[in-house]
Design an enzyme around this catalytic site. Sequence first.
Site, PDB file in Angstrom:
ATOM      1  N   ASP A   1      43.278  31.009  37.976  1.00  0.00           N
ATOM      2  CA  ASP A   1      42.746  32.221  37.359  1.00  0.00           C
ATOM      3  C   ASP A   1      43.144  33.436  38.182  1.00  0.00           C
ATOM      4  O   ASP A   1      43.345  33.348  39.397  1.00  0.00           O
ATOM      5  CB  ASP A   1      41.215  32.159  37.288  1.00  0.00           C
ATOM      6  N   ARG A   2      43.222  34.581  37.523  1.00  0.00           N
ATOM      7  CA  ARG A   2      43.598  35.816  38.204  1.00  0.00           C
ATOM      8  C   ARG A   2      42.752  36.060  39.454  1.00  0.00           C
ATOM      9  O   ARG A   2      43.265  36.395  40.523  1.00  0.00           O
ATOM     10  CB  ARG A   2      43.447  37.017  37.262  1.00  0.00           C
TER      11      ARG A   2
END
Length: 307
Positions: free
Chosen positions: A147-148
């Site tokens: 995930d970012r």
Amino acid sequence: MSRKNQQGSGRPRARAAAKYTIYNVTEPAELMEFLMKKMAGISRTRVKALLTNRVVLVDNNIQTQYNYPLQAGMKVQISHEKHKHEFRHPLLKILYEDAYLIVVEKKEGLLSVATDHQKERTAQHILNEYVKRQHRNNRIFVVHRLDRETSGIMMYAKDERTQHTLRDNWHDIVCDRRYVSVVMGDMEKDSGTVESWLTDRKLYVSSSDHDDGGKFSVTHYQTIKRANGYSLVELQLETGRKNQIRVHMSSLGHPVVGDERYGCEVDPLGRLALHAFKLCFYHPVTGELMQFETLYPASFKNLMLRK
């Protein structure tokens, strides 16, 4: 006027300095052994320094593995242009690279790969630009994602064949994948396992304790420390679904710190408190066990210091 005089003084032009020293491989050997034989008098320490400085290439691909298996017909190059192969980026660090794959540690805030709705600069874009400096046809291929707002270790393939091998045999190749997280509240158990079926609803991932058509998911956890209303938890993935850890921790009533999407109302670190600190796998080509591990983020530890 003679042709010689038309071209200048007649003195021979200086030849451009060679960019590489090239050694041809004629029989199987490990890279360290090969270089010590070809570069007579060089020490093991010096060879390791060349590998660390990323100036050793095998068939035009940077190689940092000292025991990389060479085969007859390969070409080993020692670059005289160190700066050309250096990689520096504030959000991305290369931990390992060879002709088939590249292992990196990414900072939080950087996307692993662009999506249909997010066209911003990603780790994949940054690495593509880097490998194209070695050869314009080089590319980076996505194997898995973080995930970012999750930091930590991940890998990319450098060709489609390796990408397919990794993706198609992920559960056989990857033998240990661990995260560390700070979650809200005091964990009730010192260790445990969360099992559920996860369904991607686009804006969030839902969890069900029975088979509702979602993907079966398993997360093992161990509580490392409890302090200041938080728990430091180490997590091991048996499956790797989207947002799996975040959803499973939330389902236990202990959302990841900073994770507003899944129920956390505080953000003391200004980031999601989730870090992929360990990745172990068998090399898809050589079969060698590869092990990579980073330290827990200092900010996670500081949040757990007794006040």
